[in-house]
Enzyme design. Sequence first.
Site, PDB file in Angstrom:
ATOM      1  CG  ASP A  67     -25.760 -18.071  17.034  1.00 41.98           C
ATOM      2  OD1 ASP A  67     -26.156 -18.647  17.757  1.00 41.98           O
ATOM      3  OD2 ASP A  67     -26.392 -16.867  16.421  1.00 41.98           O
ATOM      4  CG  ASN A 136     -29.934  -5.970  13.268  1.00 42.55           C
ATOM      5  OD1 ASN A 136     -30.312  -6.950  13.401  1.00 42.55           O
ATOM      6  ND2 ASN A 136     -28.510  -5.937  12.880  1.00 42.55           N
ATOM      7  CG  HIS A 138     -29.575 -10.193  14.364  1.00 40.57           C
ATOM      8  ND1 HIS A 138     -28.652  -9.265  14.881  1.00 40.57           N
ATOM      9  CD2 HIS A 138     -30.005 -11.139  15.439  1.00 40.57           C
ATOM     10  CE1 HIS A 138     -28.832  -9.419  16.011  1.00 40.57           C
ATOM     11  NE2 HIS A 138     -29.146 -10.342  16.622  1.00 40.57           N
ATOM     12  CD  GLU A 143     -25.887  -8.531  12.797  1.00 30.52           C
ATOM     13  OE1 GLU A 143     -26.772  -8.016  12.563  1.00 30.52           O
ATOM     14  OE2 GLU A 143     -25.777  -9.176  13.724  1.00 30.52           O
TER      15      GLU A 143
HETATM   16  C1  F6R Z   1     -28.360 -16.180  19.448  1.00 31.54           C
HETATM   17  C2  F6R Z   1     -29.061 -15.404  18.370  1.00 31.54           C
HETATM   18  C3  F6R Z   1     -29.429 -14.172  17.989  1.00 31.54           C
HETATM   19  C4  F6R Z   1     -30.537 -13.801  19.043  1.00 31.54           C
HETATM   20  C5  F6R Z   1     -30.998 -12.474  19.071  1.00 31.54           C
HETATM   21  C6  F6R Z   1     -32.098 -11.894  19.889  1.00 31.54           C
HETATM   22  O1  F6R Z   1     -28.203 -17.629  19.304  1.00 31.54           O
HETATM   23  O2  F6R Z   1     -29.523 -16.539  17.372  1.00 31.54           O
HETATM   24  O3  F6R Z   1     -29.898 -13.923  16.822  1.00 31.54           O
HETATM   25  O4  F6R Z   1     -31.704 -14.809  19.097  1.00 31.54           O
HETATM   26  O5  F6R Z   1     -29.825 -11.605  18.935  1.00 31.54           O
HETATM   27  O6  F6R Z   1     -31.166 -11.705  21.317  1.00 31.54           O
HETATM   28  P1  F6R Z   1     -31.938 -11.547  22.493  1.00 31.54           P
HETATM   29  O7  F6R Z   1     -32.961 -12.640  22.676  1.00 31.54           O
HETATM   30  O8  F6R Z   1     -30.923 -11.296  23.746  1.00 31.54           O
HETATM   31  O9  F6R Z   1     -32.809 -10.326  22.415  1.00 31.54           O
END
Ligand code: F6R
Length: 245
Positions: A67, A136, A138, A143
Amino acid sequence: MNIYKAKNYEDMSRKAANILSAQIIMKPNCVLGLATGSTPIGIYKQLIDRYEKGDLDFSQVTTVNLDEYKGLEKENEQSYHYFMNKNLFSHININPNHTHIPNGMEEDSKKECSRYEQLIQNLGGVDLQLLGLGHNGHIGFNEPDQIFYKETHCVDLQESTIKANQRFFDCIDSVPKQAYTMGIKTIVQARKIVVVVSGKDKAEIVKKAFFGPVTPLVPASILQMHNDVTLVGDEDALSSISKMI
Ligand code: F6R
């Protein structure tokens, strides 16, 4: 699903880096799907270390990131381009032309999403996709929702996300309101998926995502249907499923 239990963040990073390293050694011209966020930083450090020791060669590797924020220049410190360069690409011998991240500066969402989707297909798909897990449920910027968005698409960020990001920007107007993300189908088409989780705050969502019902309300739950998923977590993140594994 394979579950690897690690002692702590350091150990989780090492175990996940072992899987990525094995992939690169077994198929030097592999396509790796990469993630940003705090969880993979230790893995990227491990990969850099192995490259510096001469144990890994990235010269033939191609990467596709999950992303990117829409509207942020590559040079912006909050962009995922910047993150990947800082935490991995600038330290290894990967060909910059082989690293792909959605182009946040393309205003035409439809054009950028179909370009990115086509690019992944043209590369022959992703051999190994690394994923972090949101609180959550995602994955990427997918989301919780009523449906699974299948392909690369443009997401309107939730008001709470915009507010939370405000601290990184001069003013609320400069905070990105949208992002490009691989879709759920794009993600599950990867031949192998590695999910990394660390910390007590991820324990509940790990249980819901991997042992709860499969639902778009918990996007990561779809991974239960994939036939090659490895979950690598530290003791804290796996604490709510310790009796099940
Ligand atoms: C970022 C992504 C997000 C993160 C998720 C967990 O490229 O794909 O889905 O993997 O928000 O983030 P952290 O590792 O910071 O807990």
